[in-house]
Design an enzyme around this catalytic site. Structure first.
Site, mmCIF file in Angstrom:
data_model
loop_
_atom_site.group_PDB
_atom_site.id
_atom_site.type_symbol
_atom_site.label_atom_id
_atom_site.label_comp_id
_atom_site.label_asym_id
_atom_site.label_seq_id
_atom_site.Cartn_x
_atom_site.Cartn_y
_atom_site.Cartn_z
ATOM 1 C CB SER A 214 -0.898 0.207 1.264
ATOM 2 O OG SER A 214 -1.367 0.533 1.444
ATOM 3 C CE1 TYR B 238 -4.179 -2.001 4.614
ATOM 4 C CE2 TYR B 238 -3.863 -0.056 4.269
ATOM 5 C CZ TYR B 238 -4.339 -1.019 3.947
ATOM 6 O OH TYR B 238 -3.833 -1.376 2.638
#
Length: 341
Positions: free
Chosen positions: A136, A161
């Site tokens: 990501s 995350y």
């Protein structure tokens, strides 16, 4: 540019197959006659009906097999590898969302760390030609230098995350080094489009509009120092992934990382205006969101901006869908799917 195209004799395992990127990738592979084994736990992090709607579109394909299961279930995963012997694995199963990782950290460790470890173990025990996995853009944290390049320092993630995604890159590097597993990590930059994720801002804004509620904008109302994001349209993401699938790292380096982003970031307020215009066109009447400005949220970063030179060099591709075109396609889909005329 020489990159190998898809081979229809290849068996692909796609985890998170009922998810946004997983669905579009599975469909692209199936359209080209490939065998696809889809795995998804169908969790209720967002509207489960959307996941079923995606799966419904994959089910008519003869070469599609679906397994409802969680990658954190090692036994289930090993059985899938043993039975189907995938040649290429695309791990898109993950608990997504920056803000949700503050509310519910357990599920991130379960899915993104334990689940990914299980994927690596399965690839070690049942060797594959290529492991492609989702990282990501959030791994870049609050990096000030733009555009973000794959060689940048990424040891300061600002959300759990992002930490899990950085961990995935480290784990994949280690496994590919020790066991010669050809692995490619993809740093996706704010993916959007039809059938997307309802937890994403653009989708949530439209939901709020139809519910007659104001939208919340986390930029303090400071329009001079507005956040900006590198929004990447789903078709561009799929094209980039598809080109990389048949091109595993070769030679001594068994692990590579690529940004897949649009490389043209858009200010948040410009994005919102463009979304209002797209929805106005889709509905045939003027749309204006009611706005509430709030401080930036913990874990959010001020900017994302991808350098896509490495991707271009490797497979001759650079995402190019404009934000106007992409949001128009999303707005048209939303109006039709939810029948909100």
């Amino acid at each position: 540019m020489n990159y190998k195209t898809l081979d229809s004799s290849t068996t692909y395992l796609v985890t998170g197959a009922a998810g946004f990127i997983g669905y579009f990738l599975s469909r692209r592979l199936l359209e080209q006659g490939c065998r696809v084994i889809g795995v998804d736990n169908l969790n209720n992090y967002y509207d489960i009906n959307l996941k079923y709607a995606r799966l419904e579109q994959l089910e008519p394909y003869e070469k599609f097999s679906f397994i409802k299961g969680d990658i954190s279930d090692k036994e289930m995963l090993m059985n899938v590898f043993k039975e189907y012997k995938p040649n290429v694995v695309v791990n898109l199963a993950a608990q997504a969302g920056v803000r949700y990782s503050i509310e519910n950290p357990d599920v991130y460790i379960q899915s993104n760390i334990i689940g990914f470890y299980n994927i690596l173990e399965a690839c070690r025990n049942y060797p594959v030609d290529h492991l492609v996995y989702a990282s990501s853009s959030s791994v870049y944290g609050a990096n000030k230098k733009v555009p973000f390049e794959e060689t940048d320092f990424v040891d300061n993630p600002v959300s759990l995350y992002a930490s899990t995604k950085k961990s995935n890159e480290l784990m994949a590097y280690t496994y590919s080094h020790l066991y010669k597993i050809p692995a490619t990590g993809l740093r996706f930059f704010t993916v959007y489009g039809p059938m997307g994720r309802p937890d994403m801002a653009y989708f949530g804004f439209v939901d709020k509009y139809f519910a007659g509620e104001p939208i919340k904008i986390f930029n303090n109302g400071d329009l001079d120092n507005d956040q900006y994001r590198d929004f990447t349209y789903i078709d561009d993401i799929i094209e980039g992934v598809e080109r990389l699938l048949g091109n595993p790292p070769v030679g001594d380096v068994h692990h590579k990382i690529f940004n897949i982003g649009n490389s043209s970031p858009v200010k948040l307020m410009v994005f919102i205006k463009t979304l209002e215009n797209a929805l106005s066109k889709a509905l045939g009447r003027k749309v204006q969101f009611e706005k509430i400005f709030e401080p930036i949220k913990p874990g959010d970063v001020p900017a994302t901006y991808a350098s896509t030179e490495l991707l271009q060099k490797a497979v001759g591709f650079k995402p190019e869908t404009s934000i106007e075109e992409g949001l128009q396609k999303f707005a048209n889909w939303y109006v039709e799917f939810y029948k909100v005329k």
